[in-house]
Design an enzyme around this catalytic site. Structure first.
Site, PDB file in Angstrom:
ATOM      1  N   ASN A 155      66.374 -36.783 -20.075  1.00 35.04           N
ATOM      2  CA  ASN A 155      67.362 -37.794 -19.703  1.00 35.04           C
ATOM      3  C   ASN A 155      68.596 -37.654 -20.587  1.00 35.04           C
ATOM      4  O   ASN A 155      69.492 -38.484 -20.544  1.00 35.04           O
ATOM      5  CB  ASN A 155      66.773 -39.206 -19.841  1.00 35.04           C
ATOM      6  CG  ASN A 155      65.864 -39.542 -18.677  1.00 35.04           C
ATOM      7  OD1 ASN A 155      66.195 -39.297 -17.529  1.00 35.04           O
ATOM      8  ND2 ASN A 155      64.701 -40.086 -18.980  1.00 35.04           N
TER       9      ASN A 155
ATOM     10  N   ASP B 253      61.861 -28.718 -26.420  1.00 35.59           N
ATOM     11  CA  ASP B 253      61.906 -29.500 -27.647  1.00 35.59           C
ATOM     12  C   ASP B 253      62.623 -28.629 -28.663  1.00 35.59           C
ATOM     13  O   ASP B 253      62.433 -27.412 -28.697  1.00 35.59           O
ATOM     14  CB  ASP B 253      60.513 -29.901 -28.138  1.00 35.59           C
ATOM     15  CG  ASP B 253      60.586 -31.079 -29.112  1.00 35.59           C
ATOM     16  OD1 ASP B 253      61.568 -31.854 -29.064  1.00 35.59           O
ATOM     17  OD2 ASP B 253      59.663 -31.235 -29.922  1.00 35.59           O
TER      18      ASP B 253
ATOM     19  N   HIS C 185      73.726 -34.651 -22.577  1.00 35.65           N
ATOM     20  CA  HIS C 185      74.293 -33.505 -23.297  1.00 35.65           C
ATOM     21  C   HIS C 185      73.470 -32.242 -23.036  1.00 35.65           C
ATOM     22  O   HIS C 185      74.013 -31.172 -22.761  1.00 35.65           O
ATOM     23  CB  HIS C 185      74.336 -33.780 -24.805  1.00 35.65           C
ATOM     24  CG  HIS C 185      75.278 -34.854 -25.208  1.00 35.65           C
ATOM     25  ND1 HIS C 185      76.647 -34.765 -25.046  1.00 35.65           N
ATOM     26  CD2 HIS C 185      75.048 -36.063 -25.778  1.00 35.65           C
ATOM     27  CE1 HIS C 185      77.221 -35.862 -25.494  1.00 35.65           C
ATOM     28  NE2 HIS C 185      76.273 -36.668 -25.942  1.00 35.65           N
TER      29      HIS C 185
ATOM     30  N   GLY D  15      74.521 -34.381 -31.859  1.00 31.33           N
ATOM     31  CA  GLY D  15      73.449 -34.283 -32.847  1.00 31.33           C
ATOM     32  C   GLY D  15      73.928 -33.725 -34.173  1.00 31.33           C
ATOM     33  O   GLY D  15      74.888 -34.214 -34.770  1.00 31.33           O
TER      34      GLY D  15
END
Length: 193
Positions: free
Chosen positions: A10, A70, A13, A152
């Site tokens: 979701n 991930d 970016h 981030g």
């Protein structure tokens, strides 16, 4: 007909980044596109485990080919941390990129080594079969935030032989050399064969 895959995220970016890297080769649907609004658990203790956990959830509940990723920032002087906890480094219950970056810079204040690597693992489930793809980029952590693009940890991560943070390089340049780009390149190579 163009292949369609669901990207189990979701994160707008990440979705934009993946679509930019893949171009027109593959149609990428988001979780929202398939009506999935669940907060998919990420409770594994490895990047591989979390990526598989997310992909399996989508495959089992929505019965479509999908992939999940991930990503972890692994800092040498911190014993590989934040690693699997990269997105929730500052607070275990929520994402707060600003707080994560502050915590990282504070943790490195007294450290001589700033070596780090970003690593992305992609788990693909295609026709019920699971595949893993890994991408990494070596580098170091800047002493302070630099640059305005990306998201981030991009303002503090300096890829090796670059001299600039991901945020200074800009999205287009980052997408050519990033950990995610390298993992996606391996995914694409697999899908083309």
């Amino acid at each position: 007909m163009k292949r369609k895959l669901v990207f189990a995220t979701n994160n707008a970016h990440k979705l934009d980044e993946i679509r930019a890297i893949l171009g027109d080769e593959i149609e990428i649907a988001s979780l929202a596109d398939i009506g999935c609004h669940a907060d998919i658990p990420e409770t594994a203790d490895t990047l591989e485990g979390n990526a598989l956990q997310k992909a399996r959830y989508v495959y089992e509940h929505y019965h479509c080919d999908c992939f999940a990723d991930d990503t972890g920032l692994e800092v040498e002087a911190l014993g590989g941390s934040p690693g699997v906890h990269t997105a929730r480094y500052a607070y275990p219950d929520r994402h707060d990129p600003e707080a994560n970056t502050r915590k990282l810079l504070d943790a490195l204040k007294e450290k001589s080594s700033r070596r780090a690597q970003f690593r992305t693992v992609i788990a693909l489930i295609l026709n019920g079969e699971e595949h893993l793809f890994d991408g990494r980029v070596e580098g170091s952590i800047a002493p302070e935030k630099r640059g305005t693009e990306g998201f981030g940890y991009d303002p503090v991560f300096i890829p090796e032989d670059c001299g600039k943070t991901f945020a200074e390089l800009g999205v287009e340049a980052k997408n050519r050399i990033s950990h995610r780009a390298r993992a996606v390149a391996r995914l694409c190579e697999f899908l083309r064969h």
